[in-house]
Structure formats: structure tokens, C-alpha cells
Design an enzyme around this catalytic site. Sequence first.
Site, PDB file in Angstrom:
ATOM      1  N   ASP A  23      44.796  51.125  53.752  1.00  0.00           N
ATOM      2  CA  ASP A  23      43.928  49.788  53.347  1.00  0.00           C
ATOM      3  C   ASP A  23      43.605  48.946  54.465  1.00  0.00           C
ATOM      4  OD1 ASP A  23      43.531  51.177  51.015  1.00  0.00           O
ATOM      5  OD2 ASP A  23      44.722  49.768  49.641  1.00  0.00           O
ATOM      6  N   GLY A  33      43.149  43.857  28.303  1.00  0.00           N
ATOM      7  CA  GLY A  33      44.006  45.019  27.785  1.00  0.00           C
ATOM      8  C   GLY A  33      43.255  46.452  27.989  1.00  0.00           C
ATOM      9  N   ASP A  83      45.652  51.853  39.141  1.00  0.00           N
ATOM     10  CA  ASP A  83      46.327  52.825  39.668  1.00  0.00           C
ATOM     11  C   ASP A  83      47.896  52.629  39.194  1.00  0.00           C
ATOM     12  OD1 ASP A  83      44.160  53.701  41.178  1.00  0.00           O
ATOM     13  OD2 ASP A  83      44.763  52.507  42.964  1.00  0.00           O
ATOM     14  N   ASN A 102      50.547  48.801  30.520  1.00  0.00           N
ATOM     15  CA  ASN A 102      49.970  47.642  30.827  1.00  0.00           C
ATOM     16  C   ASN A 102      50.785  46.667  31.295  1.00  0.00           C
ATOM     17  OD1 ASN A 102      47.533  48.274  29.572  1.00  0.00           O
ATOM     18  ND2 ASN A 102      47.811  47.145  27.710  1.00  0.00           N
TER      19      ASN A 102
END
Length: 292
Positions: free
Chosen positions: A13, A215, A242, A266
Site C-alpha cells: 500500500d 453495523g 478486511d 464488529n
Amino acid sequence: MRDIVVVGSINADLVFTSKVRPKAGETVLGDDFKIIPGGKGANQAVAASRLGSDVAMLGCVGNDENGKFLINNLANNNVDTKSVERVDNVPSGVANIILAEEDNSIIVIPGANYSITQEIIDKHKNVLLNAKVVILQLEIPISVVEYVVNLCYENNIKTILNPAPAVKLKQSLIDKVTFLTPNEHECSIIFGDSNVQSLLSKYPEKLLITEGSKGVKYHDNLGIKQVPAQKVKVVDTTGAGDTFNGAFASAVINSYKIEEAILFANKAAALSVTKFGAQGGMPTLEQVKKFC
Ligand code: RIB
């Protein structure tokens, strides 16, 4: 038997941090530049490994400095890299990431990620067929994704397809994956239908629609449920999806019920956005357990 095999992309990245995002035709002066490990596949592998799962990566990098850097990073995160092939004459995948105005924009050049073939999958079939869960994304050729999902389906191995970047998917692929985890935008590309309610009802306990800070929505065979996201101070949202996928896979192999698995994922994703870089904030199991 291995917990998780990730079949997917491995990128370097190239992250540009700037206060403003340049408009077409405009040049702006930025604040910082870093080259860090990324790629949706590698990110998901690292996320699951940090949470204590036994993970192997199956993919391709180039025979270049980035390739060496990316394999070392996976190994340093306890991901088994024996099924990462180094290919000649093609550079490792890269992603140009602009971090500005509290969000990111990404251009991926797949490079060696597109060198993965059915033959390479066959070469590592033993690794694949010994997994409890296989995770895939769409930064490798779709024909390879379909091939792997078929193999897993025939061998009763659970699959999680994170359909990013999104394309329209064949119905047979949707039918054969165990879990499909698009965000709202990806969902409308995949299905060409923006009626989330009817889509969720059509794919109970399979389709998990991630909605960032709102969510995750899914259908639990009785009705639509929304599992809330935790509120945190956001530094960088790159890799949040990811982290969600890697953590969800870890929860699945630990036999969590679907709602608990989403809640766990989450929490991991919320922690991941509190630090810079796709992998920079990915939490350990202890960190997730301590969090709220
Ligand atoms: O999901 C974030 C990732 O998307 C980045 O790490 C980048 O490499 C792209 O694949």
C-alpha cells in the site's frame, strides 16, 4: 487440519496522507507518505492470525523487493506463507491509497495477484482442502474464485466471499458460498437491486451487509437483524472490512453463533480503525475481549 486458508491478494500500500483530496486536474501538497503491507487477502489473513487462528495464505507476489517485504510481513504475523508463489516478470500488486477528509480512495494495480491460476490452486489443493474455513475476495481473477468455491463446496468446506471490489456475480457462485459479506454499495453492484430487505430475506444467514459505523445487517430466519458497530475515534478506515472478514472467520471456526460472530467481528473492525494503516490497528484476541 488448519483453521483458515485465505485465497487472495497481497499488495504493497502506497499511502498518501493529505488534508484535501485532489480534484481531477488539480495538484495538492500532502502531509505524509508511507509504504506498508496491504491487499485484501493478506489483510484478512493477518486479522485472523492476530486473533489466534492458524492461518495460511495462498496467492502470488512478484520476484521483487515488495514481494520479499510482503512475504516477510505475513510470516512476522504468524501466517503460513508456503503457498505464496513468487512469479517472475510481473511486479507485486500495489495499491495507491489517498487518505484525506476522513476517508480513503484506492486504486489497485493487481500485478502478480492476477498470476494465480487453477494450476497453482491444484498445486496447493492439500492446504486448501485441510481448511475449516476458506476466505476469498475479488482482487484475483474471478475464474479462480469460482474454481476455489466449487472445490470447497464439493468438499464441504465453509467459504466466506468478501466481494470487493464488486462485480456482478454468477448465481451459482452466490449459491455455493457459505457467507457473502458486501457493503451496501457492493451489494447493489452484485445484485443490481437496491432493496436490501428483500435481498436479506432471500439469503438468510448467508448475506451479511456491512454498513460501516451503522453495523451489519443480516436475516436470522425469523427477521432482519442489525448488529451495531462500536463507536471509536477514527484514525484510518482502511482495512476495516478486511478485519471484519478475518475476525468473522475466526469466530466461525470457534463455533460462535452468527450474531455473536458478527458482534466479535464488529469489535475487531472498530479497534482496527483507531490506528493508521490497513493492518496497523488489527487487534489481538485479548484486545477484543477487553473492548467494551
Ligand atoms: O481493503 C483495503 C485494501 O484494499 C488495501 O490494503 C489495499 O491494498 C486494497 O487491496
